[in-house]
Each structure stands twice: as C-alpha cells, then as structure tokens.
Design a protein around this motif. Structure first.
Motif, short mmCIF file in Angstrom:
data_model
loop_
_atom_site.label_atom_id
_atom_site.label_comp_id
_atom_site.label_asym_id
_atom_site.label_seq_id
_atom_site.Cartn_x
_atom_site.Cartn_y
_atom_site.Cartn_z
N ARG A 1 -26.10 -22.76 4.18
CA ARG A 1 -25.60 -23.06 2.80
C ARG A 1 -24.16 -22.23 2.94
N ASP A 2 -24.19 -21.03 3.19
CA ASP A 2 -23.33 -20.19 3.42
C ASP A 2 -22.28 -20.60 4.39
N ALA A 3 -22.83 -20.93 5.59
CA ALA A 3 -21.83 -21.53 6.77
C ALA A 3 -21.02 -22.80 6.30
N ILE A 4 -21.84 -23.51 5.50
CA ILE A 4 -21.14 -24.74 5.10
C ILE A 4 -19.88 -24.45 3.98
N LEU A 5 -20.21 -23.70 3.09
CA LEU A 5 -19.44 -23.43 1.99
C LEU A 5 -18.37 -22.44 2.26
N SER A 6 -18.43 -21.88 3.14
CA SER A 6 -17.39 -20.76 3.68
C SER A 6 -16.08 -21.52 4.38
N VAL A 7 -16.35 -22.61 4.77
CA VAL A 7 -15.22 -23.28 5.33
C VAL A 7 -14.33 -24.07 4.15
N VAL A 8 -14.83 -24.13 2.78
CA VAL A 8 -14.31 -24.58 1.89
C VAL A 8 -13.44 -23.69 0.75
N PRO A 9 -12.06 -23.79 0.71
CA PRO A 9 -11.36 -22.95 0.08
C PRO A 9 -11.82 -22.65 -1.56
N ALA A 10 -11.65 -21.30 -2.07
CA ALA A 10 -12.39 -20.93 -3.37
C ALA A 10 -12.60 -22.15 -4.50
N VAL A 11 -11.21 -22.67 -4.87
CA VAL A 11 -11.38 -23.50 -5.98
C VAL A 11 -12.22 -24.86 -5.61
N PRO A 12 -11.57 -25.46 -4.61
CA PRO A 12 -12.70 -26.75 -4.27
C PRO A 12 -14.04 -26.50 -4.07
N ARG A 13 -14.41 -25.33 -3.61
CA ARG A 13 -15.85 -24.76 -3.50
C ARG A 13 -16.65 -24.89 -5.04
N PHE A 14 -15.52 -24.13 -5.84
CA PHE A 14 -16.23 -23.97 -7.24
C PHE A 14 -16.38 -25.51 -7.81
N LEU A 15 -15.44 -26.38 -7.66
CA LEU A 15 -15.60 -27.73 -8.15
C LEU A 15 -16.79 -28.47 -7.57
N ILE A 16 -16.79 -28.41 -6.33
CA ILE A 16 -17.81 -28.95 -5.53
C ILE A 16 -19.31 -28.59 -6.07
#
Length: 236
Positions: free
Chosen positions: A185-200
């Motif tokens: 989970r961390d490996a996938i989410l780490s490549v997404v910038p903070a704002v899009p990650r929060f929205l996703i």
C-alpha cells in the motif's frame, strides 16, 4: 535533483498490480462456484467488473508492448529471448481474454451463462497466471538491471497513468490496494503526490467499498487478500 536517476528500477508496482488481478480472479471463481449464486444486481455488478478487468489487462499489456518491452530490448541485447516469450504470452492471452469478455457479456444478460463464464475464466487462468509469475520472477529482475527507477516511473506515467481520467485512477487505486499488505500500500501511494493522494484515498473510498460489497458480499470472497506470487524453492 531526481533521487531515482541512477537507482535500479523499482518494479514492485508490477507485482502489486498482478496480486490484485489474482485476488479478484480468485474472488470471481468463489462467487460463481458457490451457492447461493448471485441475484440479478450482484450478477450484473460481477459481470461489469470482469469486463473491467479484461479492459485493464488489454491496456496493461498494450502499454508493456508499446513502451516497456521495446526499451528493454533496445538497452539489453541479452533479454531478447525472454522478451519474445513475454510477447508470445500476450498473444496467447488475448483470445482467452476475448472469450471471457464474451462470456461476461452473456452472463450480464442471462444467469444461465454462469457456467460459460467459469469455463472461460479457467481457460484464462491457465495462460495468464503462469505469465504473471514469469513476468514477476524472470522479467522484472531484468528490467531492474536494465533501466532506472526514474525511467520506469516515466514509462508507468506515460502508458498506464496519463491515458486515464482522475475518477478512473481513483477507483483503480483503491482496487490495487484492496487487501494489500501495508508495505505494498505504501509503495503504491508513495508515487502519488500529496494532494492527489488525499483525494484518491478519501474521495473514492466509499464508492469503491460500495461496489466491492455488491460484487463480493460478506462471504469468504470478500476476505481474499492480495495474492502474491511465491517463488519455488530449489530442492537441496
């Protein structure tokens, strides 16, 4: 400064995506094989999800064929035979996927096509699952030794992210991390910038859970985790 400029490619995302595919193929078999069989709403939701997985696989393989494999072939002359096998696998998988698509469409319209869908899914498993295993255990180490993480992520963005809309990516993100261990989970989410990650994470969670609950219910299928490939230990 790009911290990944000279780092051997981190290809963990490939195995994580494959684990999500194995998980939902297993779940689909379980729902279709065990009574009580799906009612109309679950049947249609399940058929739609199977069709979505087929489209996902088509696009996933097309991205590899158009982007990743040509780059590895260009950079690593010793990888030719293995790359030929990857492309041959894709060619073998394509008709099996088409059969599943036809069966899923039939199942969407008529519950009596359940057996046809199960047969088509089993035939797909026969060619897809060995390919996924071979790609993870044999091909990805070659990719890691040939290109950098920065190059790998650029290819991922160009072929697997850029062509998709934000809503599609949001739902796909939840699908990938469903039942995944925390490291994945961390490996996938780490490549997404903070704002899009929060929205996703927060903008699509309820919608994904609602759709997943309709497909899998509350039985054993709902609890199937991401299914990682296990290397075969050599005999001593």
């Amino acid at each position: 400064m790009n911290t990944y400029r000279n780092e051997p490619a981190d290809t963990r995302s490939m195995g994580i995506v494959h684990s999500a595919l194995r998980r939902d193929l297993r779940r689909t078999h379980m729902v279709l094989e065990s009574p009580p069989y799906p009612d109309e709403s679950r049947r249609r939701a399940l058929a739609a999800h199977v069709l979505w997985m087929c489209r996902f696989l088509h696009r996933h393989h097309a991205g590899e064929d158009a982007g990743l494999w040509p780059l590895i072939r260009k950079r690593n002359r010793t990888a030719g035979a293995l790359l030929d096998r990857m492309e041959a696998d894709h060619a073998q998988i394509a008709p099996a996927l088409a059969a599943v698509e036809g069966a899923a469409q039939a199942y969407d319209e008529d519950a009596s096509a359940r057996g046809r869908l199960l047969t088509a899914l089993s035939s797909l498993d026969d060619v897809l699952l060995p390919h996924l295993r071979r790609e993870e255990l044999e091909m990805m180490p070659v990719v890691a030794a040939t290109i950098t993480t920065a190059e790998y992520r650029a290819l991922e963005h160009e072929y697997f992210v850029k062509p998709k809309g934000f809503v599609e990516l949001g739902m796909e993100g939840h699908w990938v991390i469903d039942g995944a261990p925390s490291d994945d989970r961390d490996a996938i989410l780490s490549v997404v910038p903070a704002v899009p990650r929060f929205l996703i994470l927060h903008g699509f969670a309820r919608r994904y859970r609602r759709q997943a609950a309709l497909r899998w219910g509350t039985g054993p299928a709902a609890s199937v985790p991401a299914l990682h490939v296990t290397p075969i230990k050599e005999r001593s």
